[in-house]
Design an enzyme around this catalytic site. Structure first.
Site, PDB file in Angstrom:
ATOM      1  N   GLY A  10       0.841  -1.182   0.000  1.00 49.03           N
ATOM      2  CA  GLY A  10       0.000   0.000   0.000  1.00 49.03           C
ATOM      3  C   GLY A  10       0.879   1.235   0.000  1.00 49.03           C
ATOM      4  O   GLY A  10       2.106   1.150   0.089  1.00 49.03           O
ATOM      5  N   GLY A  13       1.834   5.238   4.690  1.00 48.10           N
ATOM      6  CA  GLY A  13       0.808   5.510   5.683  1.00 48.10           C
ATOM      7  C   GLY A  13      -0.463   4.692   5.542  1.00 48.10           C
ATOM      8  O   GLY A  13      -1.450   4.966   6.226  1.00 48.10           O
ATOM      9  N   GLY A  15      -0.955   1.558   6.418  1.00 50.12           N
ATOM     10  CA  GLY A  15      -1.159   0.605   7.516  1.00 50.12           C
ATOM     11  C   GLY A  15      -0.564  -0.761   7.262  1.00 50.12           C
ATOM     12  O   GLY A  15      -0.954  -1.748   7.897  1.00 50.12           O
ATOM     13  N   LYS A  16       0.405  -0.851   6.360  1.00 50.49           N
ATOM     14  CA  LYS A  16       1.003  -2.138   5.979  1.00 50.49           C
ATOM     15  C   LYS A  16       1.642  -2.865   7.163  1.00 50.49           C
ATOM     16  O   LYS A  16       1.404  -4.050   7.384  1.00 50.49           O
ATOM     17  CB  LYS A  16       2.086  -1.918   4.905  1.00 50.49           C
ATOM     18  N   GLU A  34      10.179  -4.156   6.429  1.00 52.28           N
ATOM     19  CA  GLU A  34      11.132  -3.295   5.733  1.00 52.28           C
ATOM     20  C   GLU A  34      11.913  -2.431   6.727  1.00 52.28           C
ATOM     21  O   GLU A  34      11.328  -1.826   7.626  1.00 52.28           O
ATOM     22  CB  GLU A  34      10.411  -2.399   4.730  1.00 52.28           C
ATOM     23  N   TYR A  46      13.669  13.714   1.127  1.00 55.69           N
ATOM     24  CA  TYR A  46      12.486  14.562   1.313  1.00 55.69           C
ATOM     25  C   TYR A  46      12.848  16.047   1.298  1.00 55.69           C
ATOM     26  O   TYR A  46      12.013  16.889   0.957  1.00 55.69           O
ATOM     27  CB  TYR A  46      11.765  14.190   2.610  1.00 55.69           C
ATOM     28  N   ASP A  85       5.903  -7.032   4.778  1.00 55.15           N
ATOM     29  CA  ASP A  85       5.153  -5.775   4.649  1.00 55.15           C
ATOM     30  C   ASP A  85       5.614  -4.951   3.448  1.00 55.15           C
ATOM     31  O   ASP A  85       5.370  -3.750   3.383  1.00 55.15           O
ATOM     32  CB  ASP A  85       5.207  -4.942   5.930  1.00 55.15           C
TER      33      ASP A  85
END
Length: 210
Positions: A10, A13, A15-16, A34, A46, A85
Site C-alpha cells: 500500500g 501511511g 497501515g502495511k 522493511e 524529502y 510488509d
C-alpha cells in the site's frame, strides 16, 4: 490457509506494517519488515528529491534484496508461512515516480537482473486508502521527515501501484482501507483473515471493510 508467502502492500501511511504484525501474530508466521529507517538518504531525499532520489532507490533495492534473499532461503519447521510488509517490485514503482527517465532506465536494468532471483508471493494484500487518510496516518505516526510529503506525491505513488497491479497477473486482495482501523476494530482484521482463507484465481479481488 493455502498461502505460504503473503505480502502486504500500500501507499505511505496505508497501515502495511500494523496489518502485517497482526496477521503474523494471528497465523504464527515469520515476519519480514522493511528496514526503511536504516536508509541514510531518506531524510535527505524529502529535503532535496532531485539530488538524492537515485542513491535512495539504490540503497532500498540493495537492502530489500539482501533481506528477502536471506530470509526466504531459510527454512523454519515451526513457521511455515511468511508475511512481508513490502513487495520487492515497490523498488521499481517508487523509482518510476522519483527518477528522471535516463536514471530510471539504468535502475530498471539493475532491477531486472536481481528480481528474477527472488521468490514471488503467493498472494498480495493491497491496502488502498485516499490521500486524506494517508496524510492523517502520516501525521499520527509523527516521523519528522515525512511531515511535508505533498498530496500530489502520494497520489502519484497510488496511481503507479494500482496501474501495476491491474497490468500484472498477481493474485491480489484489493482492500478499500478508507476507514481501516486494524488495531481498534477486530472486525477489520477478521475480514482480512477470512479473505486470505478463500481460494482465488489470478487477478484482483475486492474487499470492503465494515
Amino acid at each position: 490457509m493455502n498461502h505460504s508467502f503473503i505480502t502486504i502492500e500500500g501507499n505511505i501511511g496505508a497501515g502495511k506494517t500494523t496489518l502485517s504484525h497482526l496477521l503474523s501474530k494471528h497465523y504464527n508466521t515469520r515476519l519480514i519488515l522493511e528496514e526503511f529507517a536504516d536508509n541514510p538518504f531518506l531524510p535527505k531525499f524529502y529535503e532535496n528529491p532531485g539530488q538524492y532520489a537515485f542513491p535512495l532507490e539504490l540503497f532500498f533495492m540493495a537492502e530489500r534484496f539482501k533481506q528477502l534473499k536471506e530470509l526466504l532461503q531459510q527454512k523454519d519447521m515451526f513457521q511455515q508461512i511468511t508475511i512481508s510488509d513490502y513487495l520487492f517490485t515497490k523498488c521499481l514503482l517508487f523509482a518510476k515516480v522519483n527518477l528522471p527517465d535516463d536514471e530510471f532506465r539504468l535502475y530498471q536494468r539493475l532491477f531486472d537482473i536481481i528480481h528474477q532471483q527472488l521468490i514471488k508471493p503467493d498472494i498480495l494484500v493491497y491496502l488502498h486508502a485516499p490521500v486524506k487518510k494517508l496524510q492523517a496516518n502520516i501525521k499520527k505516526r509523527n516521523r519528522s521527515y515525512e511531515q511535508n510529503i505533498p498530496d500530489e506525491y502520494l497520489f502519484n505513488i497510488q496511481e503507479t501501484y494500482t496501474n501495476y497491479i491491474k497490468q500484472q497477473n498477481i493474485t491480489t486482495i484489493f482492500v478499500d482501507a478508507s476507514n481501516a482501523d486494524f488495531l481498534g476494530n477486530p472486525q477489520h482484521l477478521q475480514v482480512i483473515t477470512e479473505a486470505l482463507e478463500r481460494d482465488y484465481e489470478d487477478g484482483q479481488h475486492y474487499v470492503t471493510l465494515p
